[in-house]
Motif scaffolding. Sequence first.
Motif, PDB file in Angstrom:
ATOM      1  N   ASP A   1     -32.056  15.200  80.437  1.00  0.00           N
ATOM      2  CA  ASP A   1     -32.162  14.790  79.033  1.00  0.00           C
ATOM      3  C   ASP A   1     -33.605  14.562  78.609  1.00  0.00           C
ATOM      4  N   ASN A   2     -34.552  14.741  79.528  1.00  0.00           N
ATOM      5  CA  ASN A   2     -35.972  14.722  79.182  1.00  0.00           C
ATOM      6  C   ASN A   2     -36.709  15.629  80.169  1.00  0.00           C
ATOM      7  N   LEU A   3     -37.876  16.098  79.763  1.00  0.00           N
ATOM      8  CA  LEU A   3     -38.601  17.084  80.561  1.00  0.00           C
ATOM      9  C   LEU A   3     -39.095  16.494  81.869  1.00  0.00           C
ATOM     10  N   TRP A   4     -39.553  15.251  81.841  1.00  0.00           N
ATOM     11  CA  TRP A   4     -40.080  14.633  83.058  1.00  0.00           C
ATOM     12  C   TRP A   4     -39.007  14.553  84.145  1.00  0.00           C
ATOM     13  N   SER A   5     -37.810  14.149  83.762  1.00  0.00           N
ATOM     14  CA  SER A   5     -36.732  14.054  84.751  1.00  0.00           C
ATOM     15  C   SER A   5     -36.390  15.427  85.311  1.00  0.00           C
ATOM     16  N   ALA A   6     -36.385  16.431  84.456  1.00  0.00           N
ATOM     17  CA  ALA A   6     -36.110  17.784  84.948  1.00  0.00           C
ATOM     18  C   ALA A   6     -37.168  18.225  85.953  1.00  0.00           C
ATOM     19  N   MET A   7     -38.436  17.903  85.683  1.00  0.00           N
ATOM     20  CA  MET A   7     -39.512  18.270  86.593  1.00  0.00           C
ATOM     21  C   MET A   7     -39.399  17.517  87.916  1.00  0.00           C
ATOM     22  N   GLN A   8     -39.069  16.234  87.845  1.00  0.00           N
ATOM     23  CA  GLN A   8     -38.914  15.454  89.073  1.00  0.00           C
ATOM     24  C   GLN A   8     -37.706  15.930  89.876  1.00  0.00           C
ATOM     25  N   GLY A   9     -36.639  16.304  89.162  1.00  0.00           N
ATOM     26  CA  GLY A   9     -35.467  16.837  89.851  1.00  0.00           C
ATOM     27  C   GLY A   9     -35.781  18.142  90.559  1.00  0.00           C
ATOM     28  N   ARG A  10     -36.605  18.955  89.948  1.00  0.00           N
ATOM     29  CA  ARG A  10     -37.002  20.215  90.583  1.00  0.00           C
ATOM     30  C   ARG A  10     -37.773  19.952  91.874  1.00  0.00           C
ATOM     31  N   LYS A  11     -38.657  18.961  91.859  1.00  0.00           N
ATOM     32  CA  LYS A  11     -39.428  18.645  93.060  1.00  0.00           C
ATOM     33  C   LYS A  11     -38.516  18.190  94.205  1.00  0.00           C
ATOM     34  N   ALA A  12     -37.409  17.534  93.858  1.00  0.00           N
ATOM     35  CA  ALA A  12     -36.494  17.033  94.885  1.00  0.00           C
ATOM     36  C   ALA A  12     -35.521  18.092  95.375  1.00  0.00           C
TER      37      ALA A  12
ATOM     38  N   LYS B   1     -30.009  15.661  91.821  1.00  0.00           N
ATOM     39  CA  LYS B   1     -29.026  15.015  90.948  1.00  0.00           C
ATOM     40  C   LYS B   1     -29.170  13.499  90.934  1.00  0.00           C
ATOM     41  N   ALA B   2     -29.830  12.969  91.951  1.00  0.00           N
ATOM     42  CA  ALA B   2     -30.027  11.526  92.011  1.00  0.00           C
ATOM     43  C   ALA B   2     -31.150  11.043  91.093  1.00  0.00           C
ATOM     44  N   VAL B   3     -31.943  11.971  90.580  1.00  0.00           N
ATOM     45  CA  VAL B   3     -33.026  11.592  89.670  1.00  0.00           C
ATOM     46  C   VAL B   3     -32.412  11.165  88.333  1.00  0.00           C
ATOM     47  N   PRO B   4     -32.760   9.977  87.825  1.00  0.00           N
ATOM     48  CA  PRO B   4     -32.203   9.530  86.539  1.00  0.00           C
ATOM     49  C   PRO B   4     -32.488  10.530  85.424  1.00  0.00           C
ATOM     50  N   GLY B   5     -31.477  10.853  84.646  1.00  0.00           N
ATOM     51  CA  GLY B   5     -31.630  11.774  83.536  1.00  0.00           C
ATOM     52  C   GLY B   5     -31.201  13.192  83.840  1.00  0.00           C
TER      53      GLY B   5
END
Length: 721
Positions: A277-288, A249-253
């Motif tokens: 709100d964008n695919l990159w943020s969703a992917m980074q959030g998944r990694k975290a 949740k701390a990942v922007p977006g």
Amino acid sequence: MKTSKQNISRRNFIKLSGLTGAAFTLGFYFPANAKEAKIIKADDASVLNVELNAWISIDTSGKVTIINHRSEMGQGSFQSVPQIIAEELEVDMNDINIVFAQGSQTKYGSQITGGSSTIRGSYQRLLKLSASAREMLIESAARQWKVEKTECYAERGHVIHKPSGKKLHYGALVEEASKLQPPAQVELKRPSDYKIIRKPLPRQDTPLKTNGTAIFGLDKKIPGMLYAVVERNPRFLGKVKSFDDAAAKAVPGVKHVIPVKMRVFSHDREGVAVVADNLWSAMQGRKALKVVWDDNGFEHHSTEQLYAKMNESFSTGKALSFKTKGDAGAAYATASKKLEAVYETPYESHSCMEPLNCIAHFKDNKLEIWGPIQGPDWVQKDVADLMGLKADDVTVNMTFLGGGFGRKAFLDYPHEAAVISKAINAPVQVVWSREDDMTQGPFRPGMVYQCRGVLDGTRMSSFETKVAGQNMGHQNPGANKKSYNSSITEGFLETYLDSIPNYSFSDVPLESPIPVMWWRSVYSSTNGFAFESFIDELAVAAAMDPLAFRRQHLWNGRYHDLINKLEEVSGWKSRSKNAGFGVAITECFNSIVGEVVKVSKATDGKIKIDKIWAVMDCGWYVNPDIVKAQVEGSIVMAHGAAVKHATHFKDGMAVERNFDSYKMSRINEIPEIEVHIMDNEEKAGGVGEPALPPFTAALTNAIFDLTGKRIRKVPFSLDQV
């Protein structure tokens, strides 16, 4: 021909397809208990309150708009369907606009793009529908000129009066034609008179797919859409025990992190969705994201355990009998000349170039879906049932597909997108990574075949096969686990069953948490290797030429014609001694395909494939270039499954995660493929799948011919033969 990105319903067909002025719309429907479709006008369909399959509509400018009720995933329906209609309607391909239908089995009948069924399932109705529209336009012109209809003919979107040379454009005739009743009977052209069908016309969707204007699933965007990726349990039946979403949740977006379940056969696969709100943020959030899984209560199979179980089941499991004649067991027990062999084929990923994706928007208790979908009518019904909705409240829109091979006919990923959209109260596109696509399945099932045969002189007097592997149908809710696999003779030539006095086909189902499903040519893709390898072994045991051995068991001239053609084009009778030649012939989806593979040894002593000859008998066909392309694509896919890739399992999880370990065939590894199409009067068969099953057996039979080494387990390495 033009293509439209707009998906439509029958109700809005005329409005959304951009037809100008009054339109002449003709379709067909199936009256209750009728075996044949009835051709009917759109106005009459409204009066009778029946659902019209609105295939053809012509407006006052002469533009023809048709609905494609099947998906386009590279197999060529966006070209073949317009070619069929243009032929009998007598219009130029450039005057046809084609649009995707929305999902509705009530309106369009089966919409599943699978089983090589798009053309063979509808070509006769399309020909009759197009010819009916043409005849109504001709009659309209004859009435206007006050001449006999027999004095008129249609050509390139016009009706022409033969004696006077007068000409009327279709657009000027649609209003009057729409008042006429469709003819009860129409005379269709003979294939020898075709001007468009059977011609290698260039595909009209190719420019769209090369200039970037074609809309695939990942290209589709709708207002307010969010993006989601899902961390799913890698062990298929495992559950989410707990998760820590603070870092995600701390990942922007990132907007939401929620648990999610999607239906996979009779089970719910669990995971955690990260929405942004964008695919990159969703992917980074998944990694975290940190997830703890509960994987208790089911087996964590490895590949070795799966195949050990399958091999053991031949002696310990109860075989479910599917098809028998005579007494194959007794024939084998008392035979003096008999043979037994066991063949193994691997689990496989579909690995479409376009990974799975789907958009869903759940709003006001209605749901709309967009995406690369092979079976929009299946998705409509299944998702409606799972979400507690009426089917009419679920709208399913197709985009182009970047490959399907059966995987995109499955129902899990649209359901997952719908669940997430409902939970976040917003439209969302769920995107699967390549790793998701390769490790989550469902997979082609790995199979083991125990084959036993008896020779009476040079003829087969008995053929017996037991098949061990997962039964796809046993995974469904409420499935009868005692039911046999009715697909275990797929690929086997039908006329063999007439000439062999004793045969038996049975299966021993394997139970496993690993989900399995259709893969291009379904069970034929594995059956073909076992059956045609064993036929070859029997031919060798009978000291007969492999083609001659097959020919003597095939009591139908159609098969002999194909063998003769295969023998001719491959130079079978004059094959050289320093090369190996192998043959295999299989039958599925109403088409017969024979393939000959030539191999030799390179200067380093390794086996190389020199050339492949394929003869396709699909009966009636549309575009020879599309047929050839599908044969070539099938062989390339079969090549990969034979010598390049397989999915393995360790501790209940898929091992191969991307193309670094799941190696795909490269262009420099594919030899010349020469394709020939049989011309005959048979009904249309499939094209997209039937050329895959023969390849592996033809290859391994060729290697035996060259080296004397029999390969019974695939995949194998050509470098290590």
